[in-house]
Enzyme design. Structure first.
Site, mmCIF file in Angstrom:
data_model
loop_
_atom_site.group_PDB
_atom_site.id
_atom_site.type_symbol
_atom_site.label_atom_id
_atom_site.label_comp_id
_atom_site.label_asym_id
_atom_site.label_seq_id
_atom_site.Cartn_x
_atom_site.Cartn_y
_atom_site.Cartn_z
ATOM 1 N N TYR A 129 -108.186 -32.347 -35.382
ATOM 2 C CA TYR A 129 -108.825 -33.395 -34.599
ATOM 3 C C TYR A 129 -107.734 -33.864 -33.657
ATOM 4 O O TYR A 129 -106.665 -34.303 -34.094
ATOM 5 C CB TYR A 129 -109.307 -34.544 -35.495
ATOM 6 C CG TYR A 129 -109.932 -35.669 -34.701
ATOM 7 C CD1 TYR A 129 -111.305 -35.699 -34.497
ATOM 8 C CD2 TYR A 129 -109.157 -36.682 -34.152
ATOM 9 C CE1 TYR A 129 -111.889 -36.726 -33.757
ATOM 10 C CE2 TYR A 129 -109.727 -37.709 -33.414
ATOM 11 C CZ TYR A 129 -111.094 -37.717 -33.224
ATOM 12 O OH TYR A 129 -111.660 -38.730 -32.496
ATOM 13 N N ASP A 140 -117.158 -38.427 -33.331
ATOM 14 C CA ASP A 140 -115.712 -38.420 -33.551
ATOM 15 C C ASP A 140 -115.380 -38.527 -35.039
ATOM 16 O O ASP A 140 -114.487 -37.826 -35.531
ATOM 17 C CB ASP A 140 -115.037 -39.541 -32.769
ATOM 18 C CG ASP A 140 -115.000 -39.275 -31.270
ATOM 19 O OD1 ASP A 140 -115.452 -38.192 -30.824
ATOM 20 O OD2 ASP A 140 -114.518 -40.154 -30.531
ATOM 21 N N ASP A 163 -102.647 -46.947 -28.371
ATOM 22 C CA ASP A 163 -104.092 -46.910 -28.167
ATOM 23 C C ASP A 163 -104.771 -47.330 -29.469
ATOM 24 O O ASP A 163 -104.630 -46.656 -30.489
ATOM 25 C CB ASP A 163 -104.496 -45.489 -27.756
ATOM 26 C CG ASP A 163 -105.990 -45.301 -27.603
ATOM 27 O OD1 ASP A 163 -106.720 -46.299 -27.482
ATOM 28 O OD2 ASP A 163 -106.436 -44.133 -27.607
ATOM 29 N N GLU A 209 -108.501 -43.944 -35.639
ATOM 30 C CA GLU A 209 -108.676 -42.539 -36.027
ATOM 31 C C GLU A 209 -107.643 -42.122 -37.074
ATOM 32 O O GLU A 209 -107.975 -41.409 -38.031
ATOM 33 C CB GLU A 209 -108.575 -41.636 -34.795
ATOM 34 C CG GLU A 209 -109.725 -41.829 -33.826
ATOM 35 C CD GLU A 209 -109.462 -41.230 -32.450
ATOM 36 O OE1 GLU A 209 -110.446 -40.933 -31.755
ATOM 37 O OE2 GLU A 209 -108.278 -41.068 -32.056
#
EC number: 2.4.2.6
Length: 157
Positions: free
Chosen positions: A7, A72, A92, A98
């Site tokens: 990913y 996602d 970020d 994530e």
């Protein structure tokens, strides 16, 4: 040689993030242990192919946002490794989420930092969820078939 899927977590909102994004993608194309074709790159998998870097008005569309978010999450769950392109001075928040989600899914988490930024302090939480932190120049030769833990040489904040 076996290959792993990743990913690909990376910001693309600033010039520095875009530069690091492109450098990381080029390095991954050269890495023989990565199956990039079957990996999940969020910017290439936005709902209905609508890229918000080209159509920012969709950032206000709940259907687009919900579907992209869920895709996602599926990308993190269904790929072997979480790779995060991290710029210490331009953190970020989406990448932070994530990284944490990948950890909760039992994924190996690798942070990649541009060489010129390597050693700068990074966020404690991003550091904590990472199994390893490498320089961008190491990415093309990193063996994703033998992921190992290592300490980041910089400080945290």
């Amino acid at each position: 040689m076996p290959k792993k899927t990743i990913y690909f977590g990376a910001g693309w909102f600033t010039d520095r993030q875009n530069k690091a994004y492109k450098e990381a993608m080029e390095a991954l194309k050269e890495n023989p242990t990565i199956d990039l074709e079957n990996s999940y790159v969020p910017l290439d998998n936005q709902y209905k192919g609508i890229r918000v870097d080209e159509h920012p008005e969709y950032l206000h569309d709940k259907v687009w946002a919900t579907a992209t978010y869920n895709n996602d999450l599926n990308g993190i769950k269904t790929n072997d490794i979480m790779l995060g392109v991290y710029i210490p001075d331009e953190e970020d928040v989406g990448l932070g989420m994530e990284l944490g989600y990948a950890l909760s899914q039992g994924k190996y988490v690798l942070l990649v930092i541009p060489d010129e930024d390597y050693g700068k302090p990074i966020n404690l939480m991003s550091w904590g969820v990472s199994d390893n932190v490498i320089k961008m120049s190491q990415l093309k030769d990193f063996n994703f078939n033998k992921p190992r833990f290592d300490f980041y040489e910089g400080a945290v904040y």
